[in-house]
Design an enzyme around this catalytic site. Structure first.
Site, PDB file in Angstrom:
ATOM      1  N   ARG A  13      27.177 -43.240 -29.999  1.00  0.00           N
ATOM      2  CA  ARG A  13      27.973 -42.431 -29.079  1.00  0.00           C
ATOM      3  C   ARG A  13      29.074 -41.731 -29.860  1.00  0.00           C
ATOM      4  O   ARG A  13      29.709 -42.321 -30.725  1.00  0.00           O
ATOM      5  CB  ARG A  13      28.602 -43.295 -27.984  1.00  0.00           C
ATOM      6  CG  ARG A  13      27.595 -43.890 -27.018  1.00  0.00           C
ATOM      7  CD  ARG A  13      26.941 -42.840 -26.146  1.00  0.00           C
ATOM      8  NE  ARG A  13      25.886 -43.383 -25.314  1.00  0.00           N
ATOM      9  CZ  ARG A  13      25.097 -42.650 -24.541  1.00  0.00           C
ATOM     10  NH1 ARG A  13      25.257 -41.342 -24.517  1.00  0.00           N
ATOM     11  NH2 ARG A  13      24.154 -43.210 -23.817  1.00  0.00           N
ATOM     12  N   GLU A  65      28.401 -32.299 -24.518  1.00  0.00           N
ATOM     13  CA  GLU A  65      27.013 -31.879 -24.668  1.00  0.00           C
ATOM     14  C   GLU A  65      26.619 -30.943 -23.527  1.00  0.00           C
ATOM     15  O   GLU A  65      26.861 -31.280 -22.362  1.00  0.00           O
ATOM     16  CB  GLU A  65      26.100 -33.112 -24.716  1.00  0.00           C
ATOM     17  CG  GLU A  65      26.381 -33.986 -25.940  1.00  0.00           C
ATOM     18  CD  GLU A  65      25.468 -35.201 -26.067  1.00  0.00           C
ATOM     19  OE1 GLU A  65      24.586 -35.366 -25.201  1.00  0.00           O
ATOM     20  OE2 GLU A  65      25.629 -35.973 -27.030  1.00  0.00           O
ATOM     21  N   ASP A  73      23.461 -37.218 -33.863  1.00  0.00           N
ATOM     22  CA  ASP A  73      22.597 -36.948 -32.713  1.00  0.00           C
ATOM     23  C   ASP A  73      23.394 -36.959 -31.407  1.00  0.00           C
ATOM     24  O   ASP A  73      22.837 -36.692 -30.346  1.00  0.00           O
ATOM     25  CB  ASP A  73      21.470 -37.993 -32.644  1.00  0.00           C
ATOM     26  CG  ASP A  73      20.458 -37.684 -31.561  1.00  0.00           C
ATOM     27  OD1 ASP A  73      19.951 -36.540 -31.539  1.00  0.00           O
ATOM     28  OD2 ASP A  73      20.171 -38.567 -30.736  1.00  0.00           O
ATOM     29  N   HIS A  83      20.908 -34.924 -29.145  1.00  0.00           N
ATOM     30  CA  HIS A  83      20.847 -36.201 -28.424  1.00  0.00           C
ATOM     31  C   HIS A  83      19.401 -36.537 -28.032  1.00  0.00           C
ATOM     32  O   HIS A  83      19.087 -36.735 -26.848  1.00  0.00           O
ATOM     33  CB  HIS A  83      21.734 -36.163 -27.174  1.00  0.00           C
ATOM     34  CG  HIS A  83      22.186 -37.532 -26.743  1.00  0.00           C
ATOM     35  ND1 HIS A  83      23.379 -37.742 -26.081  1.00  0.00           N
ATOM     36  CD2 HIS A  83      21.606 -38.764 -26.887  1.00  0.00           C
ATOM     37  CE1 HIS A  83      23.508 -39.041 -25.822  1.00  0.00           C
ATOM     38  NE2 HIS A  83      22.448 -39.670 -26.295  1.00  0.00           N
TER      39      HIS A  83
END
Length: 346
Positions: free
Chosen positions: A260, A289, A284, A308
């Site tokens: 995270r 986002e 990632d 992600h």
């Protein structure tokens, strides 16, 4: 008498039949559904299974008033459920730890290899037209040579990118030794890497049994060639990876985060990369986002960014998750001891 089950994840025909032996099933498609509608459509069920849908205190209280006895969230960390509200009503919360472990582990090690060997830079260079020869009328017509190689002229990939590296013999630091971190360590050992691990909640003797070296944060950061983050977001971990962390890392070290973004202070990471306190990063996950198109990380050649997608595999959503959810349901219906019950409170 069958239990009443409300579920928000699709089941295969075989899985449906297995659960149907124990439950009367109500399946709800929740695309863009409001919490209020979700609450109404699932109300009255003894068992409820959610995934990314939010269930706050008002919803949980209404469900509890109308027969809810067991809530299952089909995620590793049930962030979209009010844990405290369930606790206050005495309702257990089942979750699915490790459901995406295989996918994220493979992705994490893949990022290590890509970053260390500069595969991303080579791919982008080729795609954007660098490192290429002149156009030919017939690309299948060539003169065979004994030694086929790019040249060493200025601008060639060998001159602009420099050497990559090997995992073999390097040291990886695993921060967070849960289901994913532990599996990453196992694969890294197969590459003949030294594995250092930090997790104050995981028994040191079990780390040692795995062949990992239990470490303090300071020792891990100072000695690791690659630092891989596998932390959940808690009050303790939020923003914990800061300037002090990056200042302790080797200038040649690589930073990997498939957990995270909130555990990392983004300004500190950008600064560490800009000031060459670390050699590169693969990410990632992001603080927002989609990531803003003008974010400085997107312009850095030594940074790999992916949207992600580490856990975005067929198996995560159609094999591992369903297996864990069905196990929860059957255990509850058969009166067996519950496993994978969430114990943390906000």
């Amino acid at each position: 008498m069958k239990k009443k089950l409300g579920i928000c994840i699709p089941l295969s025909d075989e899985e449906y039949k297995k659960v149907e032996e124990y439950c009367d099933i109500t399946y709800i498609e929740t695309n863009d559904m409001s919490e209020e509608d979700l609450c109404d459509k699932l109300n009255g069920n003894e068992i409820i299974v959610t995934m990314g849908e939010y269930a706050g205190k008002t919803t949980i209280d209404k469900w509890a008033d109308n027969g809810l006895e067991f809530l299952i969230n089909a995620r590793g960390t049930p962030t979209m459920v009010d844990w405290q509200a369930l606790h206050d009503r005495g309702i257990p919360l089942g979750h699915c730890p490790g459901r995406n472990a295989v996918a994220v582990v493979e992705f994490t090690v893949g990022l290590m290899i890509m970053l260390l060997k500069k595969i991303n830079q080579a791919m982008i260079g080729m795609h954007d037209g660098y490192y290429l020869g002149e156009e030919k009328d017939n690309v299948f017509d060539y003169i065979e040579k004994k030694d086929v190689n790019w040249n060493y002229d200025e601008g060639s990939p060998y001159m602009t990118m420099g050497f990559g590296g090997e995992l073999y013999g390097r040291t990886v630091g695993i921060v967070g030794y849960g289901a994913i971190g532990r599996k990453v360590a196992k694969i890294c050992k197969a590459f003949n890497m030294t594995v250092m691990a930090y997790d104050p909640y995981f028994p040191k003797e079990k780390m040692e049994e795995d062949g990992a070296i239990p470490s303090t944060v300071e020792d891990l950061l100072k000695n690791s060639d690659i630092v891989s983050i596998h932390l959940p977001v808690t009050e303790e971990t939020r923003g914990s990876i800061d300037d002090e962390w990056f200042n302790m890392m080797k200038p040649s070290a690589l930073f990997i985060n498939t957990a995270r973004a909130a555990v990392v202070k983004q300004e500190a990471l950008v600064k560490a990369l800009e000031e060459e306190k670390i050699a590169g990063a693969a990410l990632d996950v992001f603080w927002e986002e989609p990531i803003p198109s003008n974010h400085p990380l997107l312009k850095m050649k030594n940074v790999i960014t992916t949207p992600h997608m580490a856990s975005l595999t067929y198996e995560v959503y159609n094999v591992w998750t369903n297996k864990l959810v069905i196990d929860h349901i059957i255990r509850y219906c058969e009166g067996k001891p519950m496993e994978n019950i969430w114990k943390k409170l906000k």
